[in-house]
Design an enzyme around this catalytic site. Structure first.
Site, PDB file in Angstrom:
ATOM      1  N   GLU A  76       1.013  15.338  -2.135  1.00 55.51           N
ATOM      2  CA  GLU A  76       1.853  16.508  -2.380  1.00 55.51           C
ATOM      3  C   GLU A  76       1.067  17.811  -2.372  1.00 55.51           C
ATOM      4  O   GLU A  76      -0.128  17.829  -2.649  1.00 55.51           O
ATOM      5  CB  GLU A  76       2.562  16.364  -3.740  1.00 55.51           C
ATOM      6  CG  GLU A  76       3.306  15.060  -3.928  1.00 55.51           C
ATOM      7  CD  GLU A  76       4.328  14.773  -2.839  1.00 55.51           C
ATOM      8  OE1 GLU A  76       4.820  15.722  -2.202  1.00 55.51           O
ATOM      9  OE2 GLU A  76       4.614  13.583  -2.609  1.00 55.51           O
ATOM     10  N   ASP A 112      -4.503  11.169  -0.921  1.00 55.91           N
ATOM     11  CA  ASP A 112      -4.416  10.563   0.401  1.00 55.91           C
ATOM     12  C   ASP A 112      -4.457   9.032   0.319  1.00 55.91           C
ATOM     13  O   ASP A 112      -5.503   8.443   0.029  1.00 55.91           O
ATOM     14  CB  ASP A 112      -5.588  11.089   1.251  1.00 55.91           C
ATOM     15  CG  ASP A 112      -5.527  10.574   2.670  1.00 55.91           C
ATOM     16  OD1 ASP A 112      -4.523   9.911   3.029  1.00 55.91           O
ATOM     17  OD2 ASP A 112      -6.490  10.834   3.434  1.00 55.91           O
ATOM     18  N   ALA A 141       4.744   7.777   5.862  1.00 56.51           N
ATOM     19  CA  ALA A 141       5.076   8.357   7.170  1.00 56.51           C
ATOM     20  C   ALA A 141       4.303   9.657   7.239  1.00 56.51           C
ATOM     21  O   ALA A 141       4.518  10.553   6.430  1.00 56.51           O
ATOM     22  CB  ALA A 141       6.568   8.606   7.295  1.00 56.51           C
ATOM     23  N   TYR A 226      11.779   0.911  12.701  1.00 57.02           N
ATOM     24  CA  TYR A 226      13.076   1.256  13.284  1.00 57.02           C
ATOM     25  C   TYR A 226      13.076   0.748  14.715  1.00 57.02           C
ATOM     26  O   TYR A 226      12.066   0.859  15.403  1.00 57.02           O
ATOM     27  CB  TYR A 226      13.301   2.777  13.257  1.00 57.02           C
ATOM     28  CG  TYR A 226      14.636   3.157  13.829  1.00 57.02           C
ATOM     29  CD1 TYR A 226      15.797   2.861  13.128  1.00 57.02           C
ATOM     30  CD2 TYR A 226      14.742   3.745  15.084  1.00 57.02           C
ATOM     31  CE1 TYR A 226      17.039   3.162  13.664  1.00 57.02           C
ATOM     32  CE2 TYR A 226      15.980   4.046  15.620  1.00 57.02           C
ATOM     33  CZ  TYR A 226      17.134   3.748  14.901  1.00 57.02           C
ATOM     34  OH  TYR A 226      18.358   4.035  15.431  1.00 57.02           O
ATOM     35  N   TYR A 236      11.513   6.244  21.267  1.00 62.44           N
ATOM     36  CA  TYR A 236      11.047   5.551  20.064  1.00 62.44           C
ATOM     37  C   TYR A 236      10.419   4.200  20.409  1.00 62.44           C
ATOM     38  O   TYR A 236       9.211   4.091  20.535  1.00 62.44           O
ATOM     39  CB  TYR A 236      12.210   5.409  19.052  1.00 62.44           C
ATOM     40  CG  TYR A 236      11.686   5.155  17.651  1.00 62.44           C
ATOM     41  CD1 TYR A 236      11.655   6.160  16.702  1.00 62.44           C
ATOM     42  CD2 TYR A 236      11.167   3.915  17.298  1.00 62.44           C
ATOM     43  CE1 TYR A 236      11.139   5.932  15.434  1.00 62.44           C
ATOM     44  CE2 TYR A 236      10.647   3.677  16.041  1.00 62.44           C
ATOM     45  CZ  TYR A 236      10.644   4.683  15.115  1.00 62.44           C
ATOM     46  OH  TYR A 236      10.116   4.451  13.862  1.00 62.44           O
ATOM     47  N   VAL A 275      18.336  10.577   7.694  1.00 64.98           N
ATOM     48  CA  VAL A 275      17.650  11.862   7.825  1.00 64.98           C
ATOM     49  C   VAL A 275      16.514  11.895   6.817  1.00 64.98           C
ATOM     50  O   VAL A 275      16.733  11.734   5.613  1.00 64.98           O
ATOM     51  CB  VAL A 275      18.611  13.041   7.549  1.00 64.98           C
ATOM     52  CG1 VAL A 275      17.911  14.367   7.808  1.00 64.98           C
ATOM     53  CG2 VAL A 275      19.865  12.923   8.386  1.00 64.98           C
TER      54      VAL A 275
HETATM   55  P1  NAD Z   1       9.398  10.378   4.468  1.00 65.65           P
HETATM   56  O1  NAD Z   1       8.791  11.471   5.254  1.00 65.65           O
HETATM   57  O2  NAD Z   1      10.710  10.641   3.810  1.00 65.65           O
HETATM   58  O3  NAD Z   1       8.381   9.872   3.327  1.00 65.65           O
HETATM   59  C1  NAD Z   1       7.036   9.602   3.596  1.00 65.65           C
HETATM   60  C2  NAD Z   1       6.256   9.387   2.316  1.00 65.65           C
HETATM   61  O4  NAD Z   1       4.881   9.154   2.664  1.00 65.65           O
HETATM   62  C3  NAD Z   1       6.254  10.583   1.354  1.00 65.65           C
HETATM   63  O5  NAD Z   1       6.324  10.105   0.018  1.00 65.65           O
HETATM   64  C4  NAD Z   1       4.888  11.227   1.582  1.00 65.65           C
HETATM   65  O6  NAD Z   1       4.363  11.931   0.475  1.00 65.65           O
HETATM   66  C5  NAD Z   1       4.065   9.977   1.846  1.00 65.65           C
HETATM   67  N1  NAD Z   1       2.805  10.256   2.541  1.00 65.65           N
HETATM   68  C6  NAD Z   1       2.627  10.756   3.787  1.00 65.65           C
HETATM   69  N2  NAD Z   1       1.302  10.850   4.075  1.00 65.65           N
HETATM   70  C7  NAD Z   1       0.639  10.388   2.982  1.00 65.65           C
HETATM   71  C8  NAD Z   1      -0.727  10.223   2.657  1.00 65.65           C
HETATM   72  N3  NAD Z   1      -1.700  10.522   3.523  1.00 65.65           N
HETATM   73  N4  NAD Z   1      -1.037   9.743   1.441  1.00 65.65           N
HETATM   74  C9  NAD Z   1      -0.075   9.434   0.539  1.00 65.65           C
HETATM   75  N5  NAD Z   1       1.236   9.556   0.790  1.00 65.65           N
HETATM   76  C10 NAD Z   1       1.589  10.026   2.007  1.00 65.65           C
HETATM   77  O7  NAD Z   1       9.504   9.128   5.472  1.00 65.65           O
HETATM   78  P2  NAD Z   1      10.599   7.975   5.678  1.00 65.65           P
HETATM   79  O8  NAD Z   1      11.538   8.401   6.740  1.00 65.65           O
HETATM   80  O9  NAD Z   1      11.118   7.466   4.394  1.00 65.65           O
HETATM   81  O10 NAD Z   1       9.677   6.855   6.362  1.00 65.65           O
HETATM   82  C11 NAD Z   1       9.081   5.790   5.654  1.00 65.65           C
HETATM   83  C12 NAD Z   1       8.983   4.581   6.581  1.00 65.65           C
HETATM   84  O11 NAD Z   1      10.307   4.164   6.951  1.00 65.65           O
HETATM   85  C13 NAD Z   1       8.239   4.866   7.900  1.00 65.65           C
HETATM   86  O12 NAD Z   1       7.487   3.740   8.255  1.00 65.65           O
HETATM   87  C14 NAD Z   1       9.378   5.052   8.883  1.00 65.65           C
HETATM   88  O13 NAD Z   1       9.003   4.790  10.219  1.00 65.65           O
HETATM   89  C15 NAD Z   1      10.359   4.017   8.353  1.00 65.65           C
HETATM   90  N6  NAD Z   1      11.748   4.179   8.828  1.00 65.65           N
HETATM   91  C16 NAD Z   1      12.363   5.406   8.759  1.00 65.65           C
HETATM   92  C17 NAD Z   1      13.662   5.532   9.253  1.00 65.65           C
HETATM   93  C18 NAD Z   1      14.373   6.869   9.244  1.00 65.65           C
HETATM   94  O14 NAD Z   1      15.443   6.998   9.871  1.00 65.65           O
HETATM   95  N7  NAD Z   1      13.852   7.864   8.507  1.00 65.65           N
HETATM   96  C19 NAD Z   1      14.345   4.419   9.786  1.00 65.65           C
HETATM   97  C20 NAD Z   1      13.702   3.187   9.772  1.00 65.65           C
HETATM   98  C21 NAD Z   1      12.395   3.075   9.315  1.00 65.65           C
END
Ligand code: NAD
Length: 395
Positions: A76, A112, A141, A226, A236, A275
């Site tokens: 954060e 990190d 992510a 996904y 994708y 989203v």
């Molecule tokens: P998001 O951006 O909402 O959340 C990502 C999280 O990762 C956050 O808490 C962020 O602080 C954390 N983060 C990022 N870099 C970091 C680091 N270096 N150290 C510590 N924390 C870190 O993402 P999301 O959409 O919830 O995605 C999460 C997973 O779900 C991913 O693998 C994504 O591919 C997968 N996914 C997403 C969707 C979609 O539609 N959003 C669909 C299917 C799968």
């Protein structure tokens, strides 16, 4: 100060402290309105990427659905002067406060997650405060990863493979259906994307936790992917991101072999499109999501993040659940999104949609609302004209 959304492309650079708390509270209220989950196999849960999107929802379901102790990791930006923190900073605080009120252990480590130092900090916290871990949710992510062994900074590139791609997309701010031209990734860009979003870091985490003997017998770990359909495949599944996600499948098999030592198992779960900060940045996906949401809402089968994740825990991760697995051994949670009823209609609309009929065929408004909600904007009951302290009295 008065906090307003400041949108730059596909990010919002401000976040509303009270709105983020409302967002977390709304998720908790949803879970509290559902049947309790069995605490068996969900007593101690580690969530990597706990502050937003699917990771935050997993933490809420584990804690408020199953009474789990949760340890979260996220990265954060703290508030500074009149600059707000990231939404995740406010979400983590709101979550910890709600957990404390309910008598649940919750700790968040900010830093990190790709770094070995963070792994050591997590292990020390588990040993000192938690006991062994039953479930590890891997939900990071990120656009960049500094490799912990080589120090190289890998940057992901969301691009097609092979040939340039000319494809329908959307300009979310202007509400215009557009055509984008995307150049194919180089071999280096593909390798970098796999380094950032592939399975190596998940393996590093599970190796470290296993070596430190902090995984409980029967420990599960899940990471998210996904897949989607032919509408998004070119950008994708058949692009750089797909290569990274295939690597996650590889890692899942490798981790399962190692987890045999504790009778544990690793699974990749295929989730529905929602989203999030991560998904808003992928070209084409916002247009697909706008059509998908409209169709699913019309058919009465739309799920938001928290209801989707609650269903995953209730039907797939709870002890004794009969998992819905595909031929690769992935948990399929995208069954409703990929149902013929939904996809036939989305695919019928895809060639027809244009700027003029977007509001009729798609739910761009729903996309925009969900996007703003990520940053704490648009919650009923929050006074957005009120003065708020971006540091919440802590910074
Ligand atoms: P998001 O951006 O909402 O959340 C990502 C999280 O990762 C956050 O808490 C962020 O602080 C954390 N983060 C990022 N870099 C970091 C680091 N270096 N150290 C510590 N924390 C870190 O993402 P999301 O959409 O919830 O995605 C999460 C997973 O779900 C991913 O693998 C994504 O591919 C997968 N996914 C997403 C969707 C979609 O539609 N959003 C669909 C299917 C799968």
């Amino acid at each position: 100060m008065i906090v307003k959304p400041r949108i730059r492309g596909f990010v919002c650079t401000t976040a509303h402290p009270t709105g983020c708390k409302a967002s977390v509270d709304e998720q908790i209220a949803y879970v509290n309105s559902q049947a309790d989950l069995s605490a068996e196999g969900l007593k101690n849960v580690l969530v990597l990427g706990c502050s937003a999107g699917y990771g935050l929802a997993c933490r809420v379901v584990a804690a408020f659905g199953a009474g789990a102790n949760t340890l979260g990791v996220s990265f954060e930006r703290l508030p500074e002067g009149n600059r707000t923190a990231t939404a995740g900073w406010y979400n983590n605080i709101a979550f910890e406060e709600a957990a404390a009120t309910s008598g649940l252990y919750a700790k968040t480590l900010d830093g990190d997650a790709f770094a070995d130092e963070m792994r050591q900090q997590v292990i020390q916290t588990i040993q000192a405060e938690m006991g062994k871990i039953d479930l590890v949710v891997y939900s990071l992510a990120s656009p960049v990863r500094q490799h912990p062994k080589t120090g190289t900074l890998h940057r992901s590139a969301i691009k097609p493979l092979g040939e340039a791609l000319d494809i329908k997309s959307i300009h979310v701010e202007r509400g215009e259906v557009t055509q984008v031209n995307l150049e194919p990734a180089t071999a280096e860009e593909t390798a970098d994307t796999v380094a950032v979003m592939g399975g190596e870091d998940w393996e590093f985490w599970m190796d470290a936790l296993l070596d430190a003997d902090v995984l409980a017998p029967g420990c599960q770990t899940v990471a998210f992917t996904y897949i989607g359909t032919q509408l998004t495949w070119p950008i994708y599944w058949e692009g750089t991101l797909g290569q990274a996600k295939l690597d996650l499948d590889r890692a899942s098999r490798a981790i399962t072999q190692k987890l045999a030592a504790v009778q544990g198992e690793a699974r990749v779960a295929v989730l529905k499109a929602i989203v999030s900060q991560a998904s808003a940045a992928i070209p084409v996906v916002p247009l697909y999501v706008a059509l998908l949401f409209k169709v699913m809402k019309e058919q009465g089968n739309h799920e938001d993040i928290i209801s989707h994740i609650y269903r995953m825990f209730a039907t797939q991760l709870q002890q004794g659940a009969t998992q819905r697995l595909d031929e690769e051994g992935r948990i399929r949670m995208d069954d409703v999104e990929l149902s013929a009823a939904v996809q036939d209609e989305v695919q019928r609309r895809w060639p027809l949609v244009n700027t003029e009929n977007l509001a009729e065929l798609g739910d761009l408004e729903g996309f925009r609302q969900d996007f703003l909600k990520i940053f704490g904007f648009g919650f009923a009951g929050v006074d957005y004209g009120a003065d708020v302290d971006p540091g919440l009295g802590r910074v």
